[in-house]
Scaffold this motif. Structure first.
Motif, mmCIF file in Angstrom:
data_model
loop_
_atom_site.group_PDB
_atom_site.id
_atom_site.type_symbol
_atom_site.label_atom_id
_atom_site.label_comp_id
_atom_site.label_asym_id
_atom_site.label_seq_id
_atom_site.Cartn_x
_atom_site.Cartn_y
_atom_site.Cartn_z
ATOM 1 N N LEU A 54 -5.753 5.270 0.429
ATOM 2 C CA LEU A 54 -5.020 6.378 -0.870
ATOM 3 C C LEU A 54 -5.982 6.934 -1.312
ATOM 4 N N ARG A 76 -7.752 1.052 -1.266
ATOM 5 C CA ARG A 76 -8.535 2.250 -1.830
ATOM 6 C C ARG A 76 -8.797 3.545 -0.641
ATOM 7 N N LYS A 106 0.618 0.129 -9.005
ATOM 8 C CA LYS A 106 -0.838 0.989 -8.769
ATOM 9 C C LYS A 106 -1.482 -0.003 -9.746
ATOM 10 N N ILE A 127 -3.466 -2.722 -7.745
ATOM 11 C CA ILE A 127 -4.491 -1.861 -6.667
ATOM 12 C C ILE A 127 -5.344 -2.163 -7.108
ATOM 13 N N HIS A 154 2.697 5.638 -8.583
ATOM 14 C CA HIS A 154 3.008 4.334 -7.251
ATOM 15 C C HIS A 154 2.939 3.031 -7.798
ATOM 16 N N ILE A 212 -5.284 6.996 -6.312
ATOM 17 C CA ILE A 212 -4.113 5.966 -6.413
ATOM 18 C C ILE A 212 -2.842 6.781 -7.796
ATOM 19 N N GLU A 254 0.949 -1.239 0.584
ATOM 20 C CA GLU A 254 -0.381 0.353 -0.220
ATOM 21 C C GLU A 254 0.756 1.100 -0.001
#
Length: 219
Positions: A148, A145, A158, A161, A155, A151, A27
């Motif tokens: 953060l 999600r 990314k 995620i 990242h 995103i 994360e």
């Protein structure tokens, strides 16, 4: 509801799984690239066996609805997650060259446990065995999600995620939970304890999967 009862009875294990240090580092973007690649490689191998486990679920089906659900989940898995992993693994890992020695002991233990549940148990046993992965990743994706928000484009994880927090993936997880919960009224106390044991085992194996991603241990 049945799934929620399973989580509650195994709450400490479940929280250790969805809040694992591997997840926290993923994360924050601080997870080492080599750790992520190790995890992806193992997860790619695992997902092939996980797809086969849905074939086992289909074999255990007793009704057309159960058969349709098993095949639907298997198709979503093959079309979605495996394609994602194939694209990510183009970072430098040739999946065509994978051998039996590329599969970690933790990976072997997890996938073989899934199949053993399907072979010795019924459809519901197998459904619960598959649930930690099917639902846990959605919980993790949703949590990341929420934490953060948007995103950042830079990242490092990314794409991962975005996949596991997508509306499509969350919808599939909700459908899985709803289907599992539809069996609540046919589960007596001895059966629930059997399902809880299975759920505890697969959640423990998910924790081990994260942990061996941090340690990068094949043995």
């Amino acid at each position: 509801m049945l799934f929620e009862k399973l989580v509650k009875q195994n709450e400490n294990l479940w929280l250790d799984y969805v809040n694992h240090e591997f997840v926290k580092q993923l994360e924050s973007g601080t997870l080492g690239r080599e750790n992520f690649i190790f995890y992806l490689k193992q997860d790619y191998i695992y997902l092939i066996n996980y797809a086969k486990a849905y074939a086992r679920l289909a074999i255990n089906a007793k009704t057309p609805a159960e058969l349709r659900f098993a095949l639907k989940c298997q198709n979503e898995l093959i079309q979605g997650e495996l394609l994602l992993h194939q694209s990510i693994l183009e970072l430098g890992i040739d999946t065509a060259k994978f051998s039996a020695f590329d599969e970690s002991v933790v990976n072997i233990a997890y996938s073989r446990y899934l199949m053993s549940v399907g072979e010795s148990g019924d459809f519901l046993d197998m459904l619960v065995a598959l649930s930690a992965c099917a639902v846990g990743y959605a919980v993790i994706g949703k949590n990341i999600r929420r934490n953060l928000g948007q995103i950042p484009a830079n990242h490092p994880y990314k794409e991962w995620i975005d996949t596991y927090s997508s509306s499509e993936f969350l919808k599939e997880a909700d459908e899985f939970v709803a289907f599992l919960n539809s069996y609540e009224n046919v589960v007596n106390e001895p059966k629930f304890q059997r399902l809880s044991e299975i759920f505890a085992n697969v959640t423990r194996l998910e924790i081990c999967f994260w942990q061996h991603g941090l340690k990068m241990e094949l043995q």
